[in-house]
Scaffold this motif. Sequence first.
Motif, PDB file in Angstrom:
ATOM      1  N   GLU A  45       0.842  -1.202   0.000  1.00 50.60           N
ATOM      2  CA  GLU A  45       0.000   0.000   0.000  1.00 50.60           C
ATOM      3  C   GLU A  45       0.880   1.256   0.000  1.00 50.60           C
ATOM      4  OE1 GLU A  45      -3.136   0.120  -0.403  1.00 50.60           O
ATOM      5  OE2 GLU A  45      -4.097  -1.664   0.456  1.00 50.60           O
ATOM      6  N   PHE A  46       1.939   1.232   0.791  1.00 45.08           N
ATOM      7  CA  PHE A  46       2.872   2.363   0.814  1.00 45.08           C
ATOM      8  C   PHE A  46       3.505   2.548  -0.559  1.00 45.08           C
ATOM      9  CE2 PHE A  46       7.069   4.216   1.208  1.00 45.08           C
ATOM     10  CZ  PHE A  46       6.882   5.280   2.073  1.00 45.08           C
ATOM     11  N   ASP A  47       3.925   1.445  -1.160  1.00 49.89           N
ATOM     12  CA  ASP A  47       4.551   1.517  -2.484  1.00 49.89           C
ATOM     13  C   ASP A  47       3.609   2.157  -3.493  1.00 49.89           C
ATOM     14  OD1 ASP A  47       6.589   0.865  -4.464  1.00 49.89           O
ATOM     15  OD2 ASP A  47       5.206  -0.688  -5.158  1.00 49.89           O
ATOM     16  N   ARG A  48       2.318   1.870  -3.380  1.00 46.68           N
ATOM     17  CA  ARG A  48       1.337   2.413  -4.312  1.00 46.68           C
ATOM     18  C   ARG A  48       0.984   3.859  -3.998  1.00 46.68           C
ATOM     19  NH1 ARG A  48      -4.164  -0.922  -5.317  1.00 46.68           N
ATOM     20  NH2 ARG A  48      -4.453  -0.504  -3.087  1.00 46.68           N
ATOM     21  N   ALA A  49       0.959   4.223  -2.724  1.00 51.96           N
ATOM     22  CA  ALA A  49       0.452   5.543  -2.337  1.00 51.96           C
ATOM     23  C   ALA A  49       1.516   6.630  -2.271  1.00 51.96           C
ATOM     24  CB  ALA A  49      -0.247   5.447  -0.981  1.00 51.96           C
ATOM     25  N   VAL A  50       2.763   6.270  -1.988  1.00 51.38           N
ATOM     26  CA  VAL A  50       3.818   7.271  -1.781  1.00 51.38           C
ATOM     27  C   VAL A  50       4.781   7.250  -2.967  1.00 51.38           C
ATOM     28  CG1 VAL A  50       5.686   8.024  -0.279  1.00 51.38           C
ATOM     29  CG2 VAL A  50       3.599   7.044   0.719  1.00 51.38           C
ATOM     30  N   ASN A  51       4.646   8.265  -3.801  1.00 53.28           N
ATOM     31  CA  ASN A  51       5.457   8.335  -5.022  1.00 53.28           C
ATOM     32  C   ASN A  51       6.232   9.629  -5.173  1.00 53.28           C
ATOM     33  OD1 ASN A  51       4.639   5.745  -6.382  1.00 53.28           O
ATOM     34  ND2 ASN A  51       2.625   6.678  -6.118  1.00 53.28           N
ATOM     35  N   ASN A  52       6.040  10.565  -4.242  1.00 55.18           N
ATOM     36  CA  ASN A  52       6.831  11.797  -4.247  1.00 55.18           C
ATOM     37  C   ASN A  52       7.016  12.259  -2.808  1.00 55.18           C
ATOM     38  OD1 ASN A  52       4.568  13.657  -3.495  1.00 55.18           O
ATOM     39  ND2 ASN A  52       3.759  12.989  -5.476  1.00 55.18           N
ATOM     40  N   GLN A  53       7.773  13.315  -2.643  1.00 57.96           N
ATOM     41  CA  GLN A  53       8.156  13.757  -1.297  1.00 57.96           C
ATOM     42  C   GLN A  53       6.997  14.330  -0.497  1.00 57.96           C
ATOM     43  OE1 GLN A  53      11.106  12.980  -0.097  1.00 57.96           O
ATOM     44  NE2 GLN A  53      11.659  12.087  -2.085  1.00 57.96           N
ATOM     45  N   GLU A  54       5.880  14.662  -1.172  1.00 63.12           N
ATOM     46  CA  GLU A  54       4.736  15.241  -0.466  1.00 63.12           C
ATOM     47  C   GLU A  54       3.760  14.181   0.036  1.00 63.12           C
ATOM     48  OE1 GLU A  54       5.714  16.520  -3.580  1.00 63.12           O
ATOM     49  OE2 GLU A  54       6.958  17.907  -2.419  1.00 63.12           O
ATOM     50  N   ASP A  55       3.855  12.974  -0.473  1.00 62.93           N
ATOM     51  CA  ASP A  55       2.906  11.924  -0.102  1.00 62.93           C
ATOM     52  C   ASP A  55       3.206  11.386   1.295  1.00 62.93           C
ATOM     53  OD1 ASP A  55       1.699  12.108  -2.595  1.00 62.93           O
ATOM     54  OD2 ASP A  55       2.992  10.564  -3.478  1.00 62.93           O
ATOM     55  N   PHE A  56       2.154  10.971   1.990  1.00 60.46           N
ATOM     56  CA  PHE A  56       2.324  10.336   3.296  1.00 60.46           C
ATOM     57  C   PHE A  56       1.127   9.453   3.600  1.00 60.46           C
ATOM     58  CE2 PHE A  56      -0.107  14.136   4.284  1.00 60.46           C
ATOM     59  CZ  PHE A  56      -0.988  13.738   5.272  1.00 60.46           C
ATOM     60  N   VAL A  57       1.329   8.506   4.517  1.00 61.09           N
ATOM     61  CA  VAL A  57       0.247   7.614   4.925  1.00 61.09           C
ATOM     62  C   VAL A  57       0.265   7.454   6.441  1.00 61.09           C
ATOM     63  CG1 VAL A  57       0.210   6.321   2.751  1.00 61.09           C
ATOM     64  CG2 VAL A  57       1.684   5.554   4.633  1.00 61.09           C
ATOM     65  N   LEU A  58      -0.889   7.031   6.968  1.00 62.25           N
ATOM     66  CA  LEU A  58      -1.020   6.674   8.378  1.00 62.25           C
ATOM     67  C   LEU A  58      -1.325   5.186   8.436  1.00 62.25           C
ATOM     68  CD1 LEU A  58      -1.870   9.785   8.163  1.00 62.25           C
ATOM     69  CD2 LEU A  58      -3.128   9.397  10.280  1.00 62.25           C
ATOM     70  N   THR A  59      -0.578   4.452   9.230  1.00 59.67           N
ATOM     71  CA  THR A  59      -0.841   3.026   9.324  1.00 59.67           C
ATOM     72  C   THR A  59      -2.138   2.764  10.085  1.00 59.67           C
ATOM     73  OG1 THR A  59      -0.002   0.885  10.059  1.00 59.67           O
ATOM     74  CG2 THR A  59       0.559   2.792  11.415  1.00 59.67           C
ATOM     75  N   SER A  60      -2.840   1.719   9.668  1.00 64.49           N
ATOM     76  CA  SER A  60      -4.046   1.288  10.384  1.00 64.49           C
ATOM     77  C   SER A  60      -3.779   0.004  11.161  1.00 64.49           C
ATOM     78  CB  SER A  60      -5.190   1.059   9.388  1.00 64.49           C
ATOM     79  OG  SER A  60      -4.812   0.110   8.401  1.00 64.49           O
ATOM     80  N   CYS A  61      -2.526  -0.439  11.192  1.00 61.78           N
ATOM     81  CA  CYS A  61      -2.159  -1.706  11.835  1.00 61.78           C
ATOM     82  C   CYS A  61      -1.725  -1.532  13.275  1.00 61.78           C
ATOM     83  CB  CYS A  61      -1.018  -2.366  11.057  1.00 61.78           C
ATOM     84  SG  CYS A  61      -1.594  -3.233   9.600  1.00 61.78           S
ATOM     85  N   CYS A  62      -1.921  -0.378  13.836  1.00 59.54           N
ATOM     86  CA  CYS A  62      -1.420  -0.156  15.196  1.00 59.54           C
ATOM     87  C   CYS A  62      -2.484  -0.409  16.226  1.00 59.54           C
ATOM     88  CB  CYS A  62      -0.932   1.276  15.340  1.00 59.54           C
ATOM     89  SG  CYS A  62       0.366   1.752  14.222  1.00 59.54           S
ATOM     90  N   CYS A  63      -3.210   0.613  16.521  1.00 62.78           N
ATOM     91  CA  CYS A  63      -3.939   0.707  17.769  1.00 62.78           C
ATOM     92  C   CYS A  63      -5.350   1.227  17.505  1.00 62.78           C
ATOM     93  CB  CYS A  63      -3.149   1.678  18.641  1.00 62.78           C
ATOM     94  SG  CYS A  63      -4.001   2.285  20.070  1.00 62.78           S
TER      95      CYS A  63
END
Length: 423
Positions: A179-197
Amino acid sequence: MRKTTYEQIFNRLVKASYNGNLEQEIEEIQANGDAATQKYVYYALGNGDPDKVVFQVDDENTNAEEDHHPEAPCLFDDIVYDMEGKVVIQDRNCSECGQFIDTCSFSNLIDKKEFIPLIDILKKKEVPVYAIVAPAIIGQFGEHVTMGQLRSAFKHLGFFGMIEVAMFADILSLKEALEFDRAVNNQEDFVLTSCCCPVWVAMVKRIYHTLIPHILPSVSPMVACGRGIKRLHPEAKVVFIGPCIAKKSEAKEPDIRDAVDAVLTFEEVQQIFEATDINPAEMEDIPSEHSSTGGRIYARTGGVSKAISDTLDQLRPDKPIKIKAVHANGAKECKELLQAISSGEITANFYEGMGCKGGCVGGPKALLKPELGTIHVNTYGLTANALTPVNNPYVMELLDQLGIEDVDSLLEGESASIFQRQF
């Protein structure tokens, strides 16, 4: 509030259930108890609103004239006090962290127990009941108690088997790396994990709505494990065991409530072992550890980020943008971090939040101090035969059993839908 009384009542009811004299024990407790005791019995038996796990119980022993306010105020002002000085949950922005149950001994809050309704099922053995244990469990029931001995202990209680949730954390490391590989393709992209808490996820869903598009569409390891078991054994029941009260609430959320039938805390399991005279340290060792280092360290702050980063490096070694992670350690830091991101202060491309300090090892119902729990988790992680799920043959075998042909298929298709969640 007499918290010890509530826990003692639970202990007595568990013992009576296994001895076959539950009704007589209930009658005896109620005959000698006050109004609060009646409610303790009611909630200890698993009763109450099926969608709630934390309840308020008026206790005549609470001295409203004394200042017994919780030491740490609610970060979202959801905890207030009525005219008598008793705690009231407003449910506006509550992230259901459960921290206030033990913060103040006079807070008139208790959490519903979910074990006693399962005892008849465990004793009859007509359907398989699986105990699925959080990665934080290692070391909680004794410094030298192995996973194999815990497996034996749960079998003595009547469980069909014990599964480490860490193995399904491995699967989600694969999925979130993709999912990270698909969503983050430039320096402005970011994600929040849903696998934590669930507290972290609840904060995003209920309060920081503008960040929902950035949260990765994955279920938690608990849900993944429950759904995986039920795909392979549709008749099975699943009981999650961990240090977290919020997991009881997560298991009841409408879109994922199919995964887990009940949630027990480490504290409750310890009481159950005591009531049934089970000492895990004396149990036979039944080894069956199939998780990687990455799946095992999900239990401590920073573990999710490291597991997914290491997995991405193996899956996509040529990806120019690597994971740059920031962790929030505890509910206060989670709130501060989400507020900063919402304000445009983007300093990373992968954000991990843990509602308890130290991560899951710091959960309100853990049996060890977070620092010691972290040591056990890290040590157990180092004993794994694989660093990440990429080189873990058991994970690949499990994916095949679940009908998922290859790692890339985790992002789409009906077979992989059990690991998807739309926020």
